[in-house]
Design an enzyme around this catalytic site. Structure first.
Site, PDB file in Angstrom:
ATOM      1  N   GLN A 111     -24.484  24.097 -14.918  1.00  0.00           N
ATOM      2  CA  GLN A 111     -25.915  24.132 -14.560  1.00  0.00           C
ATOM      3  C   GLN A 111     -26.597  25.399 -15.063  1.00  0.00           C
ATOM      4  OE1 GLN A 111     -27.664  21.723 -13.253  1.00  0.00           O
ATOM      5  NE2 GLN A 111     -26.008  20.358 -12.634  1.00  0.00           N
ATOM      6  N   CYS A 155     -21.856  15.592  -5.462  1.00  0.00           N
ATOM      7  CA  CYS A 155     -20.494  16.064  -5.751  1.00  0.00           C
ATOM      8  C   CYS A 155     -20.270  17.475  -5.198  1.00  0.00           C
ATOM      9  CB  CYS A 155     -20.196  16.061  -7.256  1.00  0.00           C
ATOM     10  SG  CYS A 155     -20.258  14.449  -7.979  1.00  0.00           S
ATOM     11  N   LYS A 176     -25.719  17.853 -20.512  1.00  0.00           N
ATOM     12  CA  LYS A 176     -26.769  18.450 -19.689  1.00  0.00           C
ATOM     13  C   LYS A 176     -27.680  19.344 -20.521  1.00  0.00           C
ATOM     14  CE  LYS A 176     -23.929  18.585 -15.517  1.00  0.00           C
ATOM     15  NZ  LYS A 176     -24.336  17.530 -14.599  1.00  0.00           N
ATOM     16  N   ASP A 198     -18.048  28.292 -14.222  1.00  0.00           N
ATOM     17  CA  ASP A 198     -18.548  26.932 -14.418  1.00  0.00           C
ATOM     18  C   ASP A 198     -20.030  27.044 -14.780  1.00  0.00           C
ATOM     19  OD1 ASP A 198     -19.658  24.450 -14.238  1.00  0.00           O
ATOM     20  OD2 ASP A 198     -18.806  23.945 -12.282  1.00  0.00           O
ATOM     21  N   HIS A 253     -19.218  22.526  -7.339  1.00  0.00           N
ATOM     22  CA  HIS A 253     -19.177  21.090  -7.617  1.00  0.00           C
ATOM     23  C   HIS A 253     -17.713  20.662  -7.435  1.00  0.00           C
ATOM     24  CE1 HIS A 253     -19.172  17.517 -10.262  1.00  0.00           C
ATOM     25  NE2 HIS A 253     -20.480  17.499 -10.143  1.00  0.00           N
TER      26      HIS A 253
HETATM   27  N1  PMP Z   1     -20.102  21.695 -12.372  1.00  0.00           N
HETATM   28  C1  PMP Z   1     -21.392  21.632 -12.032  1.00  0.00           C
HETATM   29  C2  PMP Z   1     -22.046  22.831 -11.419  1.00  0.00           C
HETATM   30  C3  PMP Z   1     -22.119  20.462 -12.264  1.00  0.00           C
HETATM   31  O1  PMP Z   1     -23.401  20.391 -11.918  1.00  0.00           O
HETATM   32  C4  PMP Z   1     -21.464  19.356 -12.873  1.00  0.00           C
HETATM   33  C5  PMP Z   1     -22.208  18.065 -13.150  1.00  0.00           C
HETATM   34  N2  PMP Z   1     -23.045  17.631 -12.136  1.00  0.00           N
HETATM   35  C6  PMP Z   1     -20.125  19.483 -13.199  1.00  0.00           C
HETATM   36  C7  PMP Z   1     -19.469  20.665 -12.945  1.00  0.00           C
HETATM   37  C8  PMP Z   1     -19.362  18.357 -13.842  1.00  0.00           C
HETATM   38  O2  PMP Z   1     -19.891  18.080 -15.077  1.00  0.00           O
HETATM   39  P1  PMP Z   1     -19.390  16.789 -15.904  1.00  0.00           P
HETATM   40  O3  PMP Z   1     -19.679  15.611 -15.015  1.00  0.00           O
HETATM   41  O4  PMP Z   1     -20.212  16.800 -17.137  1.00  0.00           O
HETATM   42  O5  PMP Z   1     -17.951  16.969 -16.136  1.00  0.00           O
END
Ligand code: PMP
Length: 402
Positions: free
Chosen positions: A196, A359, A221, A193, A115
């Site tokens: 997910q 993203c 999430k 990270d 991401h």
């Molecule tokens: N890493 C991953 C794998 C994600 O899916 C996301 C959110 N889509 C993020 C980071 C960022 O999370 P946040 O927007 O809650 O900071």
């Protein structure tokens, strides 16, 4: 099979809602909403500063949230759990503060399926400190991330591997356990990270025999309120890092000449934290544990596999997922229809999905696409939601006369 829609008021308020966008943010159960609403009605005060009842009780709840989060991760050092705003802030904190300990020529490895939150901070750091950012590629046929694609990039200069546990686009689970073991032996730091992964799987780092240097995820999430994120860091590493934000609450003593920083966790929690959101995280973890994270994984996997099977039966639909997916993420395209049009037509049927780059622009480009439609299943979805998705996808083709 889980049957949990009744626990989530959004479904009562919106009859027929087919919510398939939990990968972006999950819905909140009454268990979480009611507790926090009650807390604001009866107890709220700022933490750590007051000696009166409300401040004291709020502090107890806030500290309990930290203990629960440590238990949830399967780590013993409770004070090494830092509350942030979200995954993005947690990674930026590490990139800024741990990043300061790196020097010109040092190397960082990330994967192509990161991401942007786990790519852009490292890109910026690499530019600022003249580091080398190396990319481990996904296999385009299998959509998996073979461990050799990461290990072959390791050199004497590798200082950090920052790796998504699970891709938010493909649902691919990375070989993070093995990478932690290899990196541990070589003295390379690892950041996982878990945005997910953590909401969907039972995991206990201690039982797995790994101790990643950093683990990050977002509360929103996993059914907590938005506004709270988590950074777990190994104490020996966090202790050597400078604070990210400075100000109130993170100090031991301050004079005009200099400041002594507070010990963990306060050193990294400057200012008034998102108190209600942190307390909602405590209740969200309690709720998920009462359902059972292993049951959640099984349930959403079953729904995603059924959706993948049915989508593949529709001519012109391409699904982008590895074999034997183990979560609820289903990205797809329909020949001749742009994913934004798919999402718009599905929305008319109250089927909520997401379309775009998610993203993860470098991944989408690497796969030769410009956008994906993505449906994500979670604990409150059911086979009826799969049915609605399939029906709505078929309608897309009718609208476009395909
Ligand atoms: N890493 C991953 C794998 C994600 O899916 C996301 C959110 N889509 C993020 C980071 C960022 O999370 P946040 O927007 O809650 O900071």
């Amino acid at each position: 099979m889980l049957d949990l829609k009744k626990d989530f008021p959004i479904f009562k308020e919106n009859p027929g809602l087919c919510f398939l966008d939990s990968g972006a943010s999950a819905q909140k159960p009454s268990y979480v909403i009611d507790f926090v609403a009650d807390f604001y009605r009866t107890t709220y005060a700022n933490i750590h500063r007051g000696v009166y009842k409300q401040s004291w009780e709020t502090t107890v709840l806030y500290d309990r949230a930290r203990e629960k989060t440590a238990e949830f991760l399967g780590v013993e050092d409770v004070d090494s759990v830092i509350f942030t705003k979200n995954t993005t802030e947690s990674i930026n904190l590490v990139a800024y503060s741990f990043g300061e300990t790196l020097t010109e020529g040092d190397e960082i490895i990330v994967s192509i399926m990161e991401h942007h939150a786990n790519l852009v901070p490292w890109q910026m750091l690499a530019q600022r400190k003249k580091l080398k950012l190396k990319i481990a590629y996904v296999n385009k046929e299998t959509l998996t991330l073979p461990i050799e694609n990461i290990t072959k990039l390791i050199t004497d200069k590798t200082k950090l591997i920052a790796l998504s546990m699970c891709s938010n686009v493909l649902g691919t689970i990375s070989p993070f356990v093995e990478i932690c073991k290899i990196a541990n032996e070589k003295g390379i730091r690892v950041l996982l990270d878990g945005a997910q992964y953590m909401p969907h799987h039972k995991i206990n780092f201690k039982e797995l025999g790994i101790n990643p240097d950093f683990v990050v995820f977002s509360g929103h999430k996993l059914c907590s309120f938005d506004g709270v994120g988590v950074l777990y860091g190994k104490r020996e590493v966090l202790d050597k890092m400078q604070p990210f934000l400075t100000g109130g609450d993170m100090i031991e003593s301050v004079s005009i000449e200099k400041t002594e920083f507070a010990p963990l966790p306060n050193k990294f929690e400057a200012g008034t934290p998102p108190i209600g959101a942190v307390i909602s995280l405590l209740k969200a973890i309690e709720y998920l544990e009462s359902v059972g994270l292993d049951k959640i994984e099984q349930h959403e996997t079953m729904l995603a596999r059924e959706a993948i099977k049915r989508l593949k039966e529709i001519e012109g639909v391409r699904v982008f997922a590895p074999e034997n997916i183990k979560n609820g993420i289903v990205s797809f395209t329909i020949d001749g229809i742009h994913p934004h049009d798919i999402a718009t037509i599905l929305a008319e049927e109250k089927v909520c999905i997401r379309a775009g780059m998610h993203c993860a622009e470098p991944l989408i480009t690497y796969l030769g696409q410009d956008s994906f439609a993505r449906a994500t299943f979670y604990l409150y979805n059911d086979l009826d939601d799969v049915e609605k998705l399939i029906k709505a996808v078929k309608r897309c083709k009718e609208v476009f006369k395909l």
